[in-house]
Enzyme design. Structure first.
Site, PDB file in Angstrom:
ATOM      1  N   ASN A 243     -12.753  -0.078   4.246  1.00 41.24           N
ATOM      2  CA  ASN A 243     -12.099  -1.119   3.447  1.00 41.24           C
ATOM      3  C   ASN A 243     -10.959  -1.678   4.289  1.00 41.24           C
ATOM      4  O   ASN A 243      -9.930  -1.037   4.443  1.00 41.24           O
ATOM      5  CB  ASN A 243     -11.574  -0.491   2.141  1.00 41.24           C
TER       6      ASN A 243
ATOM      7  N   LYS B  50      -9.030  -4.087   3.709  1.00 42.82           N
ATOM      8  CA  LYS B  50      -7.893  -4.598   2.903  1.00 42.82           C
ATOM      9  C   LYS B  50      -7.435  -5.958   3.448  1.00 42.82           C
ATOM     10  O   LYS B  50      -8.261  -6.720   3.940  1.00 42.82           O
ATOM     11  CB  LYS B  50      -6.767  -3.563   2.860  1.00 42.82           C
TER      12      LYS B  50
ATOM     13  N   HIS C  53     -10.406  -1.347  -7.056  1.00 45.64           N
ATOM     14  CA  HIS C  53      -9.524  -0.593  -6.153  1.00 45.64           C
ATOM     15  C   HIS C  53      -8.154  -0.440  -6.814  1.00 45.64           C
ATOM     16  O   HIS C  53      -7.687  -1.351  -7.506  1.00 45.64           O
ATOM     17  CB  HIS C  53      -9.401  -1.309  -4.805  1.00 45.64           C
TER      18      HIS C  53
ATOM     19  N   GLU D 150      -5.277  -0.724  -5.718  1.00 47.29           N
ATOM     20  CA  GLU D 150      -4.324  -1.792  -5.373  1.00 47.29           C
ATOM     21  C   GLU D 150      -4.548  -3.015  -6.264  1.00 47.29           C
ATOM     22  O   GLU D 150      -3.600  -3.704  -6.624  1.00 47.29           O
ATOM     23  CB  GLU D 150      -4.439  -2.132  -3.875  1.00 47.29           C
TER      24      GLU D 150
ATOM     25  N   GLU E  12     -10.411   7.817  -5.407  1.00 46.89           N
ATOM     26  CA  GLU E  12      -9.265   7.627  -4.516  1.00 46.89           C
ATOM     27  C   GLU E  12      -7.977   7.961  -5.264  1.00 46.89           C
ATOM     28  O   GLU E  12      -7.487   7.143  -6.052  1.00 46.89           O
ATOM     29  CB  GLU E  12      -9.199   6.165  -4.053  1.00 46.89           C
TER      30      GLU E  12
ATOM     31  N   GLY F  16      -2.915   5.603   2.043  1.00 41.82           N
ATOM     32  CA  GLY F  16      -1.966   5.059   3.012  1.00 41.82           C
ATOM     33  C   GLY F  16      -0.712   5.894   3.166  1.00 41.82           C
ATOM     34  O   GLY F  16       0.257   5.468   3.790  1.00 41.82           O
TER      35      GLY F  16
ATOM     36  N   SER G 244      -6.315   8.470   3.006  1.00 46.26           N
ATOM     37  CA  SER G 244      -5.890   9.095   4.258  1.00 46.26           C
ATOM     38  C   SER G 244      -6.986   9.926   4.918  1.00 46.26           C
ATOM     39  O   SER G 244      -6.713  10.977   5.515  1.00 46.26           O
ATOM     40  CB  SER G 244      -4.626   9.938   4.049  1.00 46.26           C
TER      41      SER G 244
HETATM   42  P1  13P Z   1      -6.217   4.844   3.540  1.00 47.90           P
HETATM   43  O1  13P Z   1      -7.442   5.428   4.211  1.00 47.90           O
HETATM   44  O2  13P Z   1      -5.462   3.896   4.385  1.00 47.90           O
HETATM   45  O3  13P Z   1      -5.379   5.903   2.890  1.00 47.90           O
HETATM   46  O4  13P Z   1      -6.796   3.933   2.325  1.00 47.90           O
HETATM   47  C1  13P Z   1      -7.749   4.451   1.477  1.00 47.90           C
HETATM   48  C2  13P Z   1      -8.265   3.350   0.624  1.00 47.90           C
HETATM   49  O5  13P Z   1      -7.561   2.817  -0.208  1.00 47.90           O
HETATM   50  C3  13P Z   1      -9.639   2.885   0.867  1.00 47.90           C
HETATM   51  O6  13P Z   1     -10.062   2.016  -0.132  1.00 47.90           O
END
Ligand code: 13P
Length: 251
Positions: free
Chosen positions: A9, A11, A96, A98, A168, A174, A214
């Site tokens: 992803n 982002k 997601h 976010e 997740e 992150g 992560s």
């Molecule tokens: P990270 O791998 O940067 O922690 O992000 C995970 C994520 O949100 C994938 O959709």
């Protein structure tokens, strides 16, 4: 048997030329990954058309990161499921954390989005997961169960074949703080049980459930060794082809 998948992803990262280069590097390295592992790159909407050209005829599949909850019309700035499908993408991520956190994405809207994605022959990576406060209050099972019920229980067993779940935990995204393999396995097994109770054992056994948060080449092996973890949804580490492919090699 359910499919193993590693999905990146991206982002809101990379310009179009940078994204095209990244996709080319992923395609070049994808030959190293065993054939049974599905590889997906999820790019910003602006990147879908040029990246579709790069991955065409390769084993790398293409995903959007989101799509609209409306079919078409006066919704300025939105990108519909039909538009995503017309780029050549086969997948879309939906729900997601976010999007839930910053853009007011509710389970109700997600039901509409999943319906439209499936109607346009897109497969869906549906994200679920608790935040830190919910984890600390030991409400993670309840939160994930509610998200699963509210969205996925609106669909049929047949439709579930076009859906993958990504667990997740928001506190691990992150932050560099991965859920331990045991913590992740515990929730994955729980999600599978929630699915089995509603849809039956076959749907649950066939459901691909990815872990995200992560995930890196150094911890992927332990995570993917768990019986109910079928791969990963990778954020930061998917922006480097070596790391992304390194994670896929953990199988
Ligand atoms: P990270 O791998 O940067 O922690 O992000 C995970 C994520 O949100 C994938 O959709």
């Amino acid at each position: 048997m359910r499919k193993k998948i590693v999905a990146g992803n991206w982002k809101m990262n990379t310009t179009v030329p940078e994204g095209v280069e990244l996709a080319k590097a992923v395609v070049a390295k994808s030959v190293e990954v065993p054939a049974g592992v599905g590889l997906i790159v999820a790019t910003p909407a602006t990147h879908l058309c040029p990246v579709a050209e790069v991955v065409k005829g390769t084993r790398v599949e293409l995903s959007a990161e989101n799509c609209a909850d409306k079919e078409k019309g006066a919704y300025t700035g939105e990108v519909s499921a039909a538009m995503v499908a017309s780029t050549g993408a086969q997948w879309t991520i939906l729900g997601h954390s976010e999007r839930r956190q910053y853009y007011g994405e509710t389970d109700e809207k997600l039901v509409e989005k999943v319906k439209l994605a499936l109607a346009n022959s897109l497969k869906v990576i549906l994200c679920v997961g608790e935040n830190l406060e919910e984890r600390e209050a030991e409400r993670h099972f309840e939160v994930v169960k509610t998200q699963t019920e509210n969205v996925l229980f609106q669909f049929t067993a047949e439709e579930m074949a076009s859906i993958v779940i990504a667990y997740e935990p928001v506190w691990a995204i992150g932050t560099g703080k991965t859920a331990t393999a045991e913590q992740a396995e515990e929730i994955h097994a729980f999600i599978r049980k929630v699915l089995a109770d509603h849809f039956g054992k076959k749907v649950a056994a066939d459901m691909t459930i990815l872990y995200g948060g992560s995930c890196k080449p150094s911890n992927a092996k332990e995570l993917f060794a768990q019986p109910d973890i079928d791969g990963g949804l990778i954020g930061g580490a998917s922006l480097k082809a070596d790391d992304f492919i390194g994670i896929a090699l953990a199988f």
